[in-house]
Design a protein around this motif. Structure first.
Motif, PDB file in Angstrom:
ATOM      1  N   ARG A   1     -12.641   1.808  -9.993  1.00  0.00           N
ATOM      2  CA  ARG A   1     -11.172   1.894 -10.049  1.00  0.00           C
ATOM      3  C   ARG A   1     -10.720   2.168  -8.618  1.00  0.00           C
ATOM      4  O   ARG A   1     -10.972   3.241  -8.083  1.00  0.00           O
ATOM      5  N   VAL A   2     -10.053   1.183  -8.024  1.00  0.00           N
ATOM      6  CA  VAL A   2      -9.770   1.227  -6.587  1.00  0.00           C
ATOM      7  C   VAL A   2      -8.325   1.663  -6.350  1.00  0.00           C
ATOM      8  O   VAL A   2      -7.384   0.946  -6.679  1.00  0.00           O
ATOM      9  N   VAL A   3      -8.169   2.857  -5.806  1.00  0.00           N
ATOM     10  CA  VAL A   3      -6.832   3.376  -5.470  1.00  0.00           C
ATOM     11  C   VAL A   3      -6.692   3.279  -3.957  1.00  0.00           C
ATOM     12  O   VAL A   3      -7.542   3.786  -3.229  1.00  0.00           O
ATOM     13  N   THR A   4      -5.667   2.589  -3.492  1.00  0.00           N
ATOM     14  CA  THR A   4      -5.508   2.386  -2.053  1.00  0.00           C
ATOM     15  C   THR A   4      -4.144   2.885  -1.604  1.00  0.00           C
ATOM     16  O   THR A   4      -3.180   2.906  -2.372  1.00  0.00           O
ATOM     17  N   LEU A   5      -4.084   3.299  -0.363  1.00  0.00           N
ATOM     18  CA  LEU A   5      -2.815   3.707   0.231  1.00  0.00           C
ATOM     19  C   LEU A   5      -2.931   3.543   1.742  1.00  0.00           C
ATOM     20  O   LEU A   5      -4.004   3.199   2.243  1.00  0.00           O
ATOM     21  N   GLY A   6      -1.841   3.760   2.461  1.00  0.00           N
ATOM     22  CA  GLY A   6      -1.880   3.647   3.914  1.00  0.00           C
ATOM     23  C   GLY A   6      -1.086   4.776   4.546  1.00  0.00           C
ATOM     24  O   GLY A   6      -0.040   5.175   4.039  1.00  0.00           O
ATOM     25  N   LEU A   7      -1.595   5.301   5.650  1.00  0.00           N
ATOM     26  CA  LEU A   7      -0.873   6.356   6.361  1.00  0.00           C
ATOM     27  C   LEU A   7      -0.144   5.811   7.590  1.00  0.00           C
ATOM     28  O   LEU A   7       0.589   6.547   8.241  1.00  0.00           O
ATOM     29  N   TRP A   8      -0.396   4.522   7.927  1.00  0.00           N
ATOM     30  CA  TRP A   8       0.272   3.914   9.089  1.00  0.00           C
ATOM     31  C   TRP A   8       1.203   2.824   8.575  1.00  0.00           C
ATOM     32  O   TRP A   8       0.744   1.861   7.947  1.00  0.00           O
ATOM     33  N   GLN A   9       2.495   2.925   8.864  1.00  0.00           N
ATOM     34  CA  GLN A   9       3.425   1.978   8.240  1.00  0.00           C
ATOM     35  C   GLN A   9       3.251   0.557   8.754  1.00  0.00           C
ATOM     36  O   GLN A   9       3.472  -0.397   8.004  1.00  0.00           O
ATOM     37  N   THR A  10       2.819   0.370   9.996  1.00  0.00           N
ATOM     38  CA  THR A  10       2.666  -1.001  10.482  1.00  0.00           C
ATOM     39  C   THR A  10       1.393  -1.657   9.955  1.00  0.00           C
ATOM     40  O   THR A  10       1.190  -2.859  10.139  1.00  0.00           O
ATOM     41  N   GLY A  11       0.547  -0.893   9.306  1.00  0.00           N
ATOM     42  CA  GLY A  11      -0.686  -1.464   8.752  1.00  0.00           C
ATOM     43  C   GLY A  11      -0.574  -1.849   7.292  1.00  0.00           C
ATOM     44  O   GLY A  11      -1.520  -2.392   6.719  1.00  0.00           O
ATOM     45  N   ILE A  12       0.597  -1.603   6.701  1.00  0.00           N
ATOM     46  CA  ILE A  12       0.740  -1.834   5.263  1.00  0.00           C
ATOM     47  C   ILE A  12       0.586  -3.307   4.914  1.00  0.00           C
ATOM     48  O   ILE A  12      -0.022  -3.665   3.896  1.00  0.00           O
ATOM     49  N   GLY A  13       1.134  -4.168   5.772  1.00  0.00           N
ATOM     50  CA  GLY A  13       1.028  -5.603   5.514  1.00  0.00           C
ATOM     51  C   GLY A  13      -0.423  -6.053   5.480  1.00  0.00           C
ATOM     52  O   GLY A  13      -0.839  -6.834   4.616  1.00  0.00           O
ATOM     53  N   LEU A  14      -1.215  -5.551   6.417  1.00  0.00           N
ATOM     54  CA  LEU A  14      -2.640  -5.907   6.458  1.00  0.00           C
ATOM     55  C   LEU A  14      -3.345  -5.401   5.211  1.00  0.00           C
ATOM     56  O   LEU A  14      -4.184  -6.095   4.623  1.00  0.00           O
ATOM     57  N   ALA A  15      -3.004  -4.170   4.827  1.00  0.00           N
ATOM     58  CA  ALA A  15      -3.665  -3.572   3.661  1.00  0.00           C
ATOM     59  C   ALA A  15      -3.359  -4.375   2.401  1.00  0.00           C
ATOM     60  O   ALA A  15      -4.263  -4.730   1.638  1.00  0.00           O
ATOM     61  N   ALA A  16      -2.076  -4.696   2.193  1.00  0.00           N
ATOM     62  CA  ALA A  16      -1.681  -5.430   0.978  1.00  0.00           C
ATOM     63  C   ALA A  16      -2.383  -6.777   0.919  1.00  0.00           C
ATOM     64  O   ALA A  16      -2.869  -7.209  -0.133  1.00  0.00           O
ATOM     65  N   GLU A  17      -2.458  -7.437   2.068  1.00  0.00           N
ATOM     66  CA  GLU A  17      -3.084  -8.765   2.115  1.00  0.00           C
ATOM     67  C   GLU A  17      -4.575  -8.672   1.788  1.00  0.00           C
ATOM     68  O   GLU A  17      -5.109  -9.459   0.999  1.00  0.00           O
ATOM     69  N   ALA A  18      -5.254  -7.696   2.393  1.00  0.00           N
ATOM     70  CA  ALA A  18      -6.703  -7.561   2.178  1.00  0.00           C
ATOM     71  C   ALA A  18      -7.006  -7.226   0.718  1.00  0.00           C
ATOM     72  O   ALA A  18      -7.936  -7.776   0.118  1.00  0.00           O
TER      73      ALA A  18
END
Lengths: 220, 460, 305
Positions: free
Chosen positions: C89-106
């Motif tokens: 069960r993969v829970v993901t989040l980001g602490l850097w706002q400019t990295g959110i786009g990369l995270a969502a895409e990956a």
């Protein structure tokens, strides 16, 4: 007015600091809730500070343009960039979904520009290494020797070349040497720095909480 | 092996001659040995184990928490050594049940000695089982509505109440423990009860508290001491060079560039950088040299404006103070570095100060500064950027030298005193390292345990 | 003394040109991927994820921005690949706002790859958004957000990235009825960390309040500074820069079992393909250091004469 500018901020720092220290040593539900609420308050303030940052940016560049200071043309591009991203963001409903203008701008401006600027570091490292890694003294010689060994041993080509000398022993030796440098002198020195910095952080935090350190208020 | 098989073998042995008997005896012995060694063919279940009622069962609130765990204890039993035995822990809302299984743990594990709490807060009894049973949440878990499978539909449901999901502190629950071994179940223990409580004191953190009190006491003691006597501070080469750097910038008619790092005012190294800015600003005011302080954060900029204004006032030169000495660029890391680099290449400052915490942009800026021929002085507690500053700057303040710098420059007794307190703290740590290493090395030779030492050093 | 060595600006420009030619050249030439030897810290990272059981929750924090994408995104993609392959069960989040786009895409790209391996109908359909994986997005607060996560994840992120209320998502409910509420309920937390907030803050503010195993992938320049945490056991696995990501990709590609799923996704090669360029640039810098020292000692000797 003097009380609001000087004593009141110190009082806030003292009370907040002592309460949060006490919260760490109290185990119960209320303490846990207090910790969560304090974190929430900080998060809210951080959210407001984002707007403060944008306001400061606009204020400083508007001043540059109105006073026609050197480089004012670049400020125009900065405004254009802000407007473009805002329009694209609202048009896309604030979502970074595939196919939206916001995502297109993100993928084709922010990502390559950020990566490019970070990549410039490689060139600067190369020129700094050429300029500064000279065996001027014992310390400098140790520094450059360690750097060369790590650069050689931590890349596949280095392991491959070592394997030409001895097929099994070569790569194992490169790994062992690099591992020793990273795990012994590097860890020892880093731990020393971390411990010293941690003590400095504790001392400065105590000075701020107890009002001994007031530099952050703009005072001497 | 069943009775009929054994009887047949015995009768066969009785009818034979001596030689045949001897041969047969050998054959019988071998057959008995094989048959006795094999598991019973007719019955595939495990051999029964005597599962007695668990003794010494008790339950109580698990200490030092917010009531989210109830502890159930019982004694080590003889069948703990048998592989495959498990304990079933059951819970009910009333003493009469119905009981439902809440946990199942293997035997031979989960003892009090296995709990990661230090010796002063916990008894590490190796012969008492302990299982930490999560306290049901409010409202009782059976009443929580089934979670939505479709995230979009989740929006339509009412927002959860604030109290939901928190441990149900104060409600008494009833427990019993039952050993099981495959299909075989032993007798359940007596029913015991307990209610979770929210505790006050986090006793496991006593070691941390003692360190804070001792270190704080040392700091405050030296603070008072420094007010009465002058304490020696060794020369930090980087700080001695501050005058030289500003003097050189004055002679060349070039500005002084000062940076306070890449973190905001909540960071200790930024605070230290702003204090040093005060001293640098006094000198630039006296020498009438331009000072430029680009910022990443508006809060830091506002604080530095106050500091700079006061410094110019103290130096007696309020006439040459300008608000735009401190100016905002951007929070973005590489945009900031690019802006500073551009400024350095255009204006060619005579001296550049990098004080505070930095990241990857440090080398970009320091290398650009080096090409302009400026004297560069850096001070950072960012250990990953220290190598870059050391190779590109003329002087580097390493780690806590940055914090010491504010004391060194201002010579204020309260700052010098706390600096001495930090040094004593480091000395205590160094002695502790040596003593601890000796204990951990020598104790096992004498058969002594060192678990108590790890408990003292560990953060709970 | 050749004139070139008397012009520092010219030397710098030559060095820049040489580096550009070597890096671009090794990337364009069909050199293939060099043989990889896996370091212990990368092996520990892989083993930490492999030790989780199907259905276990894992928290992945994307603490980087596009500047660190070449070094850290390969590690992030490989981690997601392994997590989905283990049916976590993969829970993901980001602490850097400019990295959110990369995270969502990956996350979506790897979820799509996972969908090709697992059934998509019935109760065993995997992965389903909200039930098997979720992207909580970004919130301001930095280290305070980590503190907030120790108090309650659903309170820290009231809504996930797509806008649904996090409290009601089925992803928090385990098969044994246990519910994930705080950081301490995760058997593994992984941070892909480029700076601040990053692994230091996770250790200081996260592990300072709750006990949970944490592993990290960091940029190469910060990895020596994280070795003390790895050696003391505060971090249980460490991927150091692009080299660490390449080792991790190598381990994952090697452990793919075509018979298990019936389909093999494209191999992970983003970091592996950079190893030749990385090696060449290192060797160039070693060469520059040697040349620089030769020039230095030569000029010293001439000066003494």
């Amino acid at each position: 007015m003097n009380f609001l500018r000087q004593q009141f901020p110190l009082l806030i720092a003292l009370v907040t600091g002592l309460v949060m220290i006490a919260q760490y040593y109290i185990a119960g539900e209320y303490s846990r809730d207090l910790g969560g609420k304090a974190a929430d308050a900080y998060i809210i303030i951080q959210g407001i500070v984002i707007y403060l940052g944008i306001f400061s940016l606009l204020h400083s560049h508007i001043g540059k343009v109105t006073r026609l200071e050197a480089g004012w043309g670049y400020s125009i591009f900065m405004f254009l960039g802000i407007v473009l991203m805002l329009v694209a963001g609202f048009w896309s409903g604030g979502r970074l979904d595939e196919g939206t203008p916001y995502k297109w701008l993100y993928d084709n401006t922010i990502v390559p520009l950020s990566a490019t600027l970070f990549s410039i570091l490689a060139f600067f490292i190369a020129s700094a290494a050429f300029r500064a890694f000279r065996a001027r003294s014992v310390d400098a010689t140790l520094l450059l020797t360690a750097a060369v060994i790590i650069m050689f041993c931590r890349v596949p080509w280095g392991e491959y070349l070592a394997g030409l000398i001895s097929e099994e022993g070569g790569p194992a030796a490169t790994r062992a040497i690099a591992r020793w440098i990273l795990e012994v002198p590097n860890v020892a020195a880093t731990r020393g720095i971390i411990l010293g910095v941690a003590l400095g952080i504790v001392a400065t935090s105590m000075k701020i909480i107890f009002g001994i350190e007031r530099g952050y208020l703009g005072e001497d | 092996m069943n009775y009929h098989a054994r009887r047949s073998i015995a009768l066969s042995c009785a009818r034979l001659s001596a030689r045949q008997l001897a041969r047969s005896a050998l054959l019988c012995a071998l057959t008995w040995g094989v048959l006795l060694g094999q598991p019973a063919l007719a019955d595939e279940a495990k051999a029964p184990v005597e599962l007695t009622q668990p003794t010494g069962v008790s339950a109580g609130d698990f200490p030092y928490d917010d009531g989210s765990v109830i502890a159930v204890y019982w004694d080590r039993m003889p069948y703990d050594a048998v592989e495959g035995v498990e304990y079933r822990i059951e819970r009910a809302a009333t003493a009469d049940g119905p009981f439902t299984e809440v946990m199942r743990v293997p035997a031979g594990k989960h003892f009090m000695k296995d709990v990661a709490l230090p010796f002063w807060a916990w008894s590490k009894n190796p012969d008492r089982h302990l299982v930490q049973v999560p306290t049901p949440t409010r409202p009782a878990e059976a009443d929580v509505p089934a979670p939505a499978a479709d995230p979009a539909a989740a929006d339509d449901e009412a927002a959860p109440q604030e109290e939901e999901g928190k441990p149900d502190v104060g409600t008494t629950y009833y427990f019993r423990v039952q050993p099981v071994y495959g299909e075989q179940s032993g007798p359940a223990s007596e029913v015991v009860s307990a209610a979770a409580r929210s505790n006050w004191l986090a006793l496991p953190r006593l070691n941390n508290f003692v360190c804070v009190v001792v270190f704080g006491g040392i700091l405050l003691a030296y603070l008072e001491y420094a007010k009465r006597r002058e304490l020696f501070l060794r020369k930090i080469p980087g700080l001695v060079a501050v005058d030289e750097a500003i003097g050189r910038a004055t002679e060349m008619g070039r500005p002084v560039l000062y940076m306070t790092g890449r973190l905001d005012m909540d960071n200790i190294s930024t605070i230290a950088a702003t204090i040093i800015l005060g001293e640098v600003a006094k000198k630039t005011a006296r020498f009438e040299v331009d000072l430029k302080v680009p910022h990443s954060y508006s809060v830091t900029m506002a604080v530095c404006r106050e500091i700079t204004r006061n410094a110019y006032l103290e130096a007696g030169r309020p006439d040459i103070y300008r608000d735009d000495i401190n100016y905002y660029i951007t929070e973005e890391q590489f945009s900031y570095a690019a802006a500073v680099n551009g400024q350095m290449l255009r204006e060619k400052p005579g001296a550049v100060f990098y004080m505070g915490y930095y990241y990857a942009e440090s080398l970009l800026m320091a290398e650009a500064g080096a090409t302009t021929g400026a004297i560069q002085i850096a001070g950072t507690d960012s250990e990953s950027q220290l190598p870059f500053f050391v190779t590109t700057c003329d002087y580097t303040l390493i780690g806590e030298e940055l914090f010491a710098a504010s004391a060194y420059l201002s010579r204020r007794p309260e700052l010098v005193g706390t600096l001495r307190g930090q040094d004593l703290g480091k000395l205590i740590i160094m002695i502790g390292l040596l003593v601890g290493t000796a204990i951990v090395t020598l104790a096992p030779l004498g058969g002594y345990s060192t678990d108590w030492l790890y408990d003292i050093l560990r953060s709970s | 003394m050749p004139a070139i060595s008397q012009d520092p600006l010219l030397i710098r420009r030559l060095i820049f040109l040489l580096l550009a030619v070597i890096v671009v050249g090794t990337l364009l030439l069909p050199l293939g991927t060099p043989p990889m030897v896996v370091n212990q810290e990368s092996q520990d990272f892989y083993d930490a994820v492999a030790a989780l059981k199907p259905g276990d929750p894992i928290l992945i924090s994307f603490d980087f921005d596009p500047a660190s994408k070449p070094e850290l995104e390969p590690a992030a993609r490989a981690l997601l690949r392994q997590a989905f392959r283990r049916r976590l069960r993969v829970v993901t989040l980001g602490l850097w706002q400019t990295g959110i786009g990369l995270a969502a895409e990956a996350i979506e790209a790897e979820a799509e790859i996972a969908r090709s391996r697992f059934p998509q109908e019935g109760e065993n359909a995997y992965p389903q958004y909200g039930k098997d994986y979720v992207f909580l997005g970004w919130q301001p607060g930095q280290f305070a957000l980590i503190v907030r996560l120790t108090e309650g994840i659903q309170g820290a992120f009231p809504r996930e990235f797509r806008g649904a209320e996090t409290e009601r998502l089925p992803i928090w409910n385990g098969s044994n009825g246990e519910k994930v509420r705080t950081l301490g309920d995760f058997p593994l937390v992984v941070t892909i960390s480029a700076g601040n907030p990053g692994i230091d803050e996770w250790i200081r503010y996260g592990r300072g309040k709750e006990d949970f195993p944490i592993a990290t992938a960091v940029t190469a320049v910060t990895s020596p500074g994280r070795m003390p945490f790895y050696k003391s056991g505060q971090i249980i696995g460490l991927l150091a820069g692009m080299r660490g990501a390449a080792e991790y990709e190598y381990l994952l590609n090697r452990s793919e079992d075509p018979e298990k799923f019936g389909v093999t996704p494209p191999p992970l090669v983003a970091a592996l393909q950079g190893m030749n360029a990385l090696s060449a640039s290192h060797f160039l810098i070693i060469g520059l250091v040697v040349v620089s020292n030769i020039m230095y000692f030569t000029s010293q000797r001439r000066g003494r004469r």
